[in-house]
Design an enzyme around this catalytic site. Structure first.
Site, PDB file in Angstrom:
ATOM      1  N   ASP A  99      10.905 130.846  45.674  1.00  0.00           N
ATOM      2  CA  ASP A  99      11.345 131.795  44.540  1.00  0.00           C
ATOM      3  C   ASP A  99      10.743 131.311  43.533  1.00  0.00           C
ATOM      4  OD1 ASP A  99      13.089 132.616  42.737  1.00  0.00           O
ATOM      5  OD2 ASP A  99      14.720 132.725  43.975  1.00  0.00           O
TER       6      ASP A  99
ATOM      7  N   GLY B 209      18.969 126.889  54.017  1.00  0.00           N
ATOM      8  CA  GLY B 209      18.773 128.169  54.267  1.00  0.00           C
ATOM      9  C   GLY B 209      18.021 128.424  55.210  1.00  0.00           C
TER      10      GLY B 209
ATOM     11  N   LYS C 288       8.778 135.437  46.727  1.00  0.00           N
ATOM     12  CA  LYS C 288       8.689 136.082  45.365  1.00  0.00           C
ATOM     13  C   LYS C 288       7.543 135.781  44.784  1.00  0.00           C
ATOM     14  CE  LYS C 288      13.653 136.405  44.910  1.00  0.00           C
ATOM     15  NZ  LYS C 288      14.906 136.056  44.033  1.00  0.00           N
TER      16      LYS C 288
ATOM     17  N   ASP D  97      22.446 132.302  51.276  1.00  0.00           N
ATOM     18  CA  ASP D  97      23.631 132.408  50.821  1.00  0.00           C
ATOM     19  C   ASP D  97      24.191 133.091  49.275  1.00  0.00           C
ATOM     20  OD1 ASP D  97      22.695 129.838  49.280  1.00  0.00           O
ATOM     21  OD2 ASP D  97      24.788 129.587  48.772  1.00  0.00           O
TER      22      ASP D  97
ATOM     23  N   PHE E  20      18.000 138.964  43.427  1.00  0.00           N
ATOM     24  CA  PHE E  20      18.737 137.901  44.383  1.00  0.00           C
ATOM     25  C   PHE E  20      18.969 138.473  45.812  1.00  0.00           C
ATOM     26  CE2 PHE E  20      22.966 136.129  45.401  1.00  0.00           C
ATOM     27  CZ  PHE E  20      22.631 134.967  45.210  1.00  0.00           C
ATOM     28  N   VAL E  21      18.683 137.775  46.853  1.00  0.00           N
ATOM     29  CA  VAL E  21      18.843 138.174  48.156  1.00  0.00           C
ATOM     30  C   VAL E  21      19.764 137.279  48.835  1.00  0.00           C
ATOM     31  CG1 VAL E  21      16.696 139.461  48.413  1.00  0.00           C
ATOM     32  CG2 VAL E  21      16.563 136.999  48.630  1.00  0.00           C
TER      33      VAL E  21
ATOM     34  N   ARG F 221      25.366 133.681  54.798  1.00  0.00           N
ATOM     35  CA  ARG F 221      24.315 133.029  55.531  1.00  0.00           C
ATOM     36  C   ARG F 221      24.292 133.632  56.888  1.00  0.00           C
ATOM     37  NH1 ARG F 221      22.137 128.575  52.546  1.00  0.00           N
ATOM     38  NH2 ARG F 221      23.626 127.195  51.610  1.00  0.00           N
TER      39      ARG F 221
ATOM     40  N   GLU G 275      10.253 127.471  55.442  1.00  0.00           N
ATOM     41  CA  GLU G 275      11.172 127.742  54.342  1.00  0.00           C
ATOM     42  C   GLU G 275      11.755 129.369  54.650  1.00  0.00           C
ATOM     43  OE1 GLU G 275      12.859 126.977  52.091  1.00  0.00           O
ATOM     44  OE2 GLU G 275      11.767 125.547  50.699  1.00  0.00           O
ATOM     45  N   ASP G 276      12.991 129.488  54.245  1.00  0.00           N
ATOM     46  CA  ASP G 276      13.375 130.705  54.254  1.00  0.00           C
ATOM     47  C   ASP G 276      12.992 131.692  52.896  1.00  0.00           C
ATOM     48  OD1 ASP G 276      14.878 129.266  52.613  1.00  0.00           O
ATOM     49  OD2 ASP G 276      16.566 130.067  52.681  1.00  0.00           O
TER      50      ASP G 276
HETATM   51  C1  PRP Z   1      16.513 127.704  48.430  1.00  0.00           C
HETATM   52  C2  PRP Z   1      15.697 128.138  49.488  1.00  0.00           C
HETATM   53  C3  PRP Z   1      14.599 127.219  49.119  1.00  0.00           C
HETATM   54  C4  PRP Z   1      14.591 126.999  47.619  1.00  0.00           C
HETATM   55  C5  PRP Z   1      13.559 128.155  47.241  1.00  0.00           C
HETATM   56  O1  PRP Z   1      17.365 126.580  48.744  1.00  0.00           O
HETATM   57  O2  PRP Z   1      16.162 127.537  51.113  1.00  0.00           O
HETATM   58  O3  PRP Z   1      14.501 125.730  49.560  1.00  0.00           O
HETATM   59  O4  PRP Z   1      15.982 127.698  47.324  1.00  0.00           O
HETATM   60  O5  PRP Z   1      13.607 128.019  45.804  1.00  0.00           O
HETATM   61  P1  PRP Z   1      12.337 127.664  44.609  1.00  0.00           P
HETATM   62  O6  PRP Z   1      11.105 128.305  45.308  1.00  0.00           O
HETATM   63  O7  PRP Z   1      12.958 128.352  43.412  1.00  0.00           O
HETATM   64  O8  PRP Z   1      12.412 126.076  44.515  1.00  0.00           O
HETATM   65  P2  PRP Z   1      18.615 126.103  47.840  1.00  0.00           P
HETATM   66  O9  PRP Z   1      18.273 125.085  46.852  1.00  0.00           O
HETATM   67  O10 PRP Z   1      19.416 127.300  47.315  1.00  0.00           O
HETATM   68  O11 PRP Z   1      19.818 125.466  49.065  1.00  0.00           O
HETATM   69  P3  PRP Z   1      20.122 126.046  50.345  1.00  0.00           P
HETATM   70  O12 PRP Z   1      18.971 126.370  51.195  1.00  0.00           O
HETATM   71  O13 PRP Z   1      20.959 124.966  50.998  1.00  0.00           O
HETATM   72  O14 PRP Z   1      20.912 127.228  50.021  1.00  0.00           O
END
Ligand code: PRP
Length: 182
Positions: A111, A52, A139, A167, A160-161, A173, A107-108
């Site tokens: 959560d 991400g 968040k 994604d 959910f974003v 994405r 980080e993107d």
């Molecule tokens: C997403 C995002 C962060 C993580 C945050 O990755 O890029 O790395 O979730 O969530 P958290 O704070 O609850 O740990 P994801 O696992 O969805 O993988 P991706 O980036 O490949 O979509």
């Protein structure tokens, strides 16, 4: 369902823009400026979190005006689900030596906060000179343990974003804005 139908469903019925392309780019400019001032003469290494984080990483480093290096790590906790599995899997490690280096994790989204906790502990164990976190989206109300995030693009509610690197079942994405599920 073809792509144009899907886009229609996505944009008109289910998703609305939360942060426009201009909002995002303006804020990234501010973050880049702040980081440039804080890290002058330190040649930090930015570590992007795949998948991400790759778009934010690419835009952010182009708004930073000092010498820097980059690397990437890939972890996964969501798979194709909307909810975190609670377990972090390391899928690709960094190549750089970060001992005694100034490290900035990119980080993107933060959560539940589990991923950033995992990454911080992992990188801290290598003995960096400093370790900071920049995230585009945070968040804040949702994170389980209180965590200090050094640079935050936007604090957002727990919805959910998608878009701008984030994604939904591995697509969307490439949207230049961030959308929220209605
Ligand atoms: C997403 C995002 C962060 C993580 C945050 O990755 O890029 O790395 O979730 O969530 P958290 O704070 O609850 O740990 P994801 O696992 O969805 O993988 P991706 O980036 O490949 O979509």
């Amino acid at each position: 369902m073809n792509r144009s139908e899907f886009e229609k469903t996505v944009y008109e019925n289910k998703f609305r823009v939360l942060l426009s392309q201009a909002d995002i780019q303006d804020r990234i400019g501010e973050l880049g400026k702040a980081i440039s001032e804080d890290y002058r003469d330190k040649q930090p290494i930015f570590i992007g979190v795949l998948n991400g984080g790759f778009i934010f990483m690419a835009d952010l480093i182009r708004r930073v005006e000092i010498d820097l290096e980059i690397d990437f790590i890939r972890i996964s906790s969501y798979g194709d689900q909307k909810k975190s599995s609670g377990k972090i899997r390391l899928e690709k490690d960094i190549n750089a030596e970060i001992k005694d280096r100034h490290v900035i994790i990119v980080e993107d989204i933060i959560d539940t906060g589990l991923s950033i906790q995992f990454l911080r502990e992992r990188f801290q164990s290598y003995g960096p000179a400093s370790l900071a976190v920049v995230t585009l989206l945070y968040k804040k109300e949702k994170v389980r343990n209180e965590i200090n995030i050094d640079y935050v693009g936007f604090t957002i509610p727990d919805h959910f974003v998608v878009g701008y690197g984030l994604d939904h079942k591995q697509i969307l994405r490439n949207l230049p804005a961030v959308y929220v599920l209605e």
